[in-house]
Write an enzyme that holds these catalytic residues in place. Sequence first.
Site, PDB file in Angstrom:
ATOM      1  N   GLY A 100      -0.606  -5.525   3.996  1.00  0.00           N
ATOM      2  CA  GLY A 100      -0.744  -4.755   2.565  1.00  0.00           C
ATOM      3  C   GLY A 100      -2.294  -5.159   2.187  1.00  0.00           C
ATOM      4  O   GLY A 100      -2.767  -5.999   2.608  1.00  0.00           O
ATOM      5  N   TYR A 101      -2.485  -4.464   1.024  1.00  0.00           N
ATOM      6  CA  TYR A 101      -3.951  -4.598   0.580  1.00  0.00           C
ATOM      7  C   TYR A 101      -4.000  -4.825  -1.067  1.00  0.00           C
ATOM      8  O   TYR A 101      -3.208  -4.204  -1.747  1.00  0.00           O
ATOM      9  CB  TYR A 101      -4.580  -3.085   0.802  1.00  0.00           C
ATOM     10  CG  TYR A 101      -4.741  -3.059   2.202  1.00  0.00           C
ATOM     11  CD1 TYR A 101      -5.636  -3.407   2.984  1.00  0.00           C
ATOM     12  CD2 TYR A 101      -3.757  -2.192   3.004  1.00  0.00           C
ATOM     13  CE1 TYR A 101      -6.047  -3.371   4.484  1.00  0.00           C
ATOM     14  CE2 TYR A 101      -3.863  -2.348   4.427  1.00  0.00           C
ATOM     15  CZ  TYR A 101      -4.868  -2.778   5.119  1.00  0.00           C
ATOM     16  OH  TYR A 101      -4.976  -2.620   6.323  1.00  0.00           O
TER      17      TYR A 101
END
Length: 168
Positions: free
Chosen positions: A31-32
């Site tokens: 994820g970011y």
Amino acid sequence: MSGFEIERKFLVKKSGRYRQEAYSCSHVRQGYIPCETATVRIRLRDEEAFLTIKGKPIDGGLTRYEFEKQITLDEAEHLLQLCHGGTIDKHRYLVKSADGRHTFEVDEFHGANDGLVMAEVELSRPDEPFEKPDFIGPEVTGDRRFYNKHMLRYPFSLWRDTLPEEYR
């Protein structure tokens, strides 16, 4: 680890031959965390986890600064809570080039990006020659559609028909 990352990305033909040639396969979820000046990624790969910070791409997307540090699985799970837009889910296969000098990381995506298979190879300099396995297709280095972070907002399922059949 930190320094400049030089990598080229390619589409992969959907024959699946990369699976037979792979010497390793791992499950990756990433994820970011929102950041305007860099890409901040949290990655879980099997039983390991990493925090990676990447600078803006230069040289048409070929080169960018990268900092990476291993973190605990517990830390990664907590940091994933700060990520926006969900996670990328994929299997990564490692395949050596015929001459053994390079390793291609072949990512087979799942979920909203199901059907997309890409490969990347890291180089020590932008003009470094390398041998491509025969399952490698056209180069997509620098094409934002193929950045993992971009695919969270605009998944492959929305634009898959823009690619030739053998790559979807």
